[in-house]
Design a protein around this motif. Structure first.
Motif, PDB file in Angstrom:
ATOM      1  N   HIS A  72      -5.771   0.760 -10.312  1.00  0.00           N
ATOM      2  CA  HIS A  72      -6.888   1.042 -11.208  1.00  0.00           C
ATOM      3  C   HIS A  72      -8.143   0.240 -10.898  1.00  0.00           C
ATOM      4  N   TRP A  73      -8.019  -0.800 -10.079  1.00  0.00           N
ATOM      5  CA  TRP A  73      -9.131  -1.732  -9.884  1.00  0.00           C
ATOM      6  C   TRP A  73      -9.516  -1.849  -8.421  1.00  0.00           C
ATOM      7  N   GLU A  74     -10.811  -1.927  -8.196  1.00  0.00           N
ATOM      8  CA  GLU A  74     -11.379  -2.042  -6.859  1.00  0.00           C
ATOM      9  C   GLU A  74     -10.822  -3.260  -6.108  1.00  0.00           C
ATOM     10  N   GLU A  75     -10.591  -4.363  -6.817  1.00  0.00           N
ATOM     11  CA  GLU A  75     -10.085  -5.588  -6.184  1.00  0.00           C
ATOM     12  C   GLU A  75      -8.751  -5.332  -5.481  1.00  0.00           C
ATOM     13  N   LEU A  76      -7.855  -4.620  -6.134  1.00  0.00           N
ATOM     14  CA  LEU A  76      -6.556  -4.322  -5.522  1.00  0.00           C
ATOM     15  C   LEU A  76      -6.711  -3.281  -4.414  1.00  0.00           C
ATOM     16  N   TYR A  77      -7.563  -2.330  -4.644  1.00  0.00           N
ATOM     17  CA  TYR A  77      -7.798  -1.278  -3.649  1.00  0.00           C
ATOM     18  C   TYR A  77      -8.271  -1.887  -2.326  1.00  0.00           C
ATOM     19  N   GLN A  78      -9.116  -2.887  -2.399  1.00  0.00           N
ATOM     20  CA  GLN A  78      -9.627  -3.532  -1.188  1.00  0.00           C
ATOM     21  C   GLN A  78      -8.549  -4.353  -0.484  1.00  0.00           C
ATOM     22  N   ASP A  79      -7.633  -4.939  -1.247  1.00  0.00           N
ATOM     23  CA  ASP A  79      -6.606  -5.804  -0.661  1.00  0.00           C
ATOM     24  C   ASP A  79      -5.410  -5.042  -0.095  1.00  0.00           C
ATOM     25  N   TYR A  80      -5.203  -3.806  -0.532  1.00  0.00           N
ATOM     26  CA  TYR A  80      -4.031  -3.035  -0.106  1.00  0.00           C
ATOM     27  C   TYR A  80      -4.486  -1.712   0.498  1.00  0.00           C
ATOM     28  N   PRO A  81      -4.531  -1.623   1.831  1.00  0.00           N
ATOM     29  CA  PRO A  81      -5.132  -0.467   2.506  1.00  0.00           C
ATOM     30  C   PRO A  81      -4.436   0.865   2.232  1.00  0.00           C
ATOM     31  N   ARG A  82      -3.163   0.862   1.919  1.00  0.00           N
ATOM     32  CA  ARG A  82      -2.465   2.124   1.642  1.00  0.00           C
ATOM     33  C   ARG A  82      -2.645   2.581   0.196  1.00  0.00           C
ATOM     34  N   SER A  83      -3.264   1.757  -0.617  1.00  0.00           N
ATOM     35  CA  SER A  83      -3.422   2.115  -2.026  1.00  0.00           C
ATOM     36  C   SER A  83      -4.518   3.158  -2.196  1.00  0.00           C
ATOM     37  N   VAL A 138      13.546   4.097  -7.573  1.00  0.00           N
ATOM     38  CA  VAL A 138      12.676   4.314  -6.409  1.00  0.00           C
ATOM     39  C   VAL A 138      13.408   3.970  -5.117  1.00  0.00           C
ATOM     40  N   VAL A 139      14.104   2.852  -5.097  1.00  0.00           N
ATOM     41  CA  VAL A 139      14.814   2.441  -3.886  1.00  0.00           C
ATOM     42  C   VAL A 139      15.915   3.452  -3.541  1.00  0.00           C
ATOM     43  N   VAL A 140      16.653   3.901  -4.536  1.00  0.00           N
ATOM     44  CA  VAL A 140      17.711   4.887  -4.290  1.00  0.00           C
ATOM     45  C   VAL A 140      17.106   6.202  -3.801  1.00  0.00           C
ATOM     46  N   THR A 141      16.012   6.642  -4.399  1.00  0.00           N
ATOM     47  CA  THR A 141      15.345   7.863  -3.948  1.00  0.00           C
ATOM     48  C   THR A 141      14.902   7.728  -2.496  1.00  0.00           C
ATOM     49  N   SER A 181       1.935  -6.509  -9.354  1.00  0.00           N
ATOM     50  CA  SER A 181       3.129  -6.938 -10.070  1.00  0.00           C
ATOM     51  C   SER A 181       4.241  -7.159  -9.038  1.00  0.00           C
ATOM     52  N   LEU A 182       5.311  -7.826  -9.443  1.00  0.00           N
ATOM     53  CA  LEU A 182       6.435  -8.035  -8.528  1.00  0.00           C
ATOM     54  C   LEU A 182       6.998  -6.685  -8.086  1.00  0.00           C
ATOM     55  N   THR A 183       7.122  -5.754  -9.012  1.00  0.00           N
ATOM     56  CA  THR A 183       7.609  -4.421  -8.662  1.00  0.00           C
ATOM     57  C   THR A 183       6.675  -3.757  -7.659  1.00  0.00           C
ATOM     58  N   GLY A 184       5.369  -3.880  -7.878  1.00  0.00           N
ATOM     59  CA  GLY A 184       4.405  -3.318  -6.943  1.00  0.00           C
ATOM     60  C   GLY A 184       4.533  -3.911  -5.552  1.00  0.00           C
ATOM     61  N   LYS A 185       4.712  -5.219  -5.478  1.00  0.00           N
ATOM     62  CA  LYS A 185       4.861  -5.879  -4.178  1.00  0.00           C
ATOM     63  C   LYS A 185       6.115  -5.400  -3.454  1.00  0.00           C
ATOM     64  N   LEU A 186       7.188  -5.195  -4.210  1.00  0.00           N
ATOM     65  CA  LEU A 186       8.444  -4.757  -3.599  1.00  0.00           C
ATOM     66  C   LEU A 186       8.397  -3.295  -3.154  1.00  0.00           C
ATOM     67  N   LEU A 187       7.716  -2.459  -3.922  1.00  0.00           N
ATOM     68  CA  LEU A 187       7.724  -1.023  -3.637  1.00  0.00           C
ATOM     69  C   LEU A 187       6.575  -0.560  -2.742  1.00  0.00           C
ATOM     70  N   TYR A 188       5.540  -1.346  -2.595  1.00  0.00           N
ATOM     71  CA  TYR A 188       4.361  -0.955  -1.802  1.00  0.00           C
ATOM     72  C   TYR A 188       4.733  -0.396  -0.421  1.00  0.00           C
ATOM     73  N   PRO A 189       5.644  -1.036   0.307  1.00  0.00           N
ATOM     74  CA  PRO A 189       5.936  -0.532   1.659  1.00  0.00           C
ATOM     75  C   PRO A 189       6.704   0.796   1.703  1.00  0.00           C
ATOM     76  N   ILE A 190       7.368   1.186   0.622  1.00  0.00           N
ATOM     77  CA  ILE A 190       8.259   2.347   0.728  1.00  0.00           C
ATOM     78  C   ILE A 190       7.809   3.576  -0.060  1.00  0.00           C
ATOM     79  N   VAL A 191       6.811   3.451  -0.917  1.00  0.00           N
ATOM     80  CA  VAL A 191       6.397   4.614  -1.715  1.00  0.00           C
ATOM     81  C   VAL A 191       5.448   5.501  -0.907  1.00  0.00           C
ATOM     82  N   ASP A 192       5.362   6.767  -1.311  1.00  0.00           N
ATOM     83  CA  ASP A 192       4.487   7.714  -0.621  1.00  0.00           C
ATOM     84  C   ASP A 192       3.033   7.540  -1.025  1.00  0.00           C
TER      85      ASP A 192
END
Length: 133
Positions: A93-104, A48-51, A77-88
């Motif tokens: 899957h869960w409402e709890e995460l959806y509420q905490d991460y506005p780009r999700s 992902v980072v190379v892409t 996950s650690l991978t999710g935290k690292l990649l969140y800022p750079i993915v499109d």
């Protein structure tokens, strides 16, 4: 190759991570994907980072969609935290995460629908509700 094996020391993981990035650079540079779809393990981090870097440099048009692990309900996950800022697109899957991460984006699964319905109604109603609907 994996960036880090389970139980591998952090000191030696530097070497294996650099090796993984080298392999990812070679493969992504050769393939130049239009889409990278990954589902969470650390093995996708170098790809992902190379892409992303090749896209910034104009050498690849690959879009990246990251699907967080279904087991991550309250935190990324650690991978999710690292990649969140750079993915499109960042799918959870869960409402709890959806509420905490506005780009999700919340993706609905059958289990999620069942669980959500169960939280709203009694068990007896839950069983009948899903047979009828």
């Amino acid at each position: 190759p994996r960036s880090r094996e389970v139980g591998q020391s952090y000191v030696t993981s530097v070497v294996t991570t650099l090796y993984s990035f080298g392999v990812a650079l070679w493969k992504v540079g050769k393939i130049r994907p239009d889409l990278v779809l990954c589902n969470g393990p650390g093995t996708c981090l170098p790809i992902v980072v190379v892409t992303f870097v090749l896209r910034v440099l104009g050498l690849c048009e690959g879009k990246v969609v990251f699907v967080e692990s279904f087991c991550r309900v309250n935190s990324l996950s650690l991978t999710g935290k690292l990649l969140y800022p750079i993915v499109d697109r960042f799918l959870v899957h869960w409402e709890e995460l959806y509420q905490d991460y506005p780009r999700s984006e919340l993706i609905s699964t059958s289990f999620y629908k069942l669980y959500s319905a169960y939280r709203r109604v009694s068990f007896e109603s839950f069983y009948i509700y899903h047979i009828v609907h």
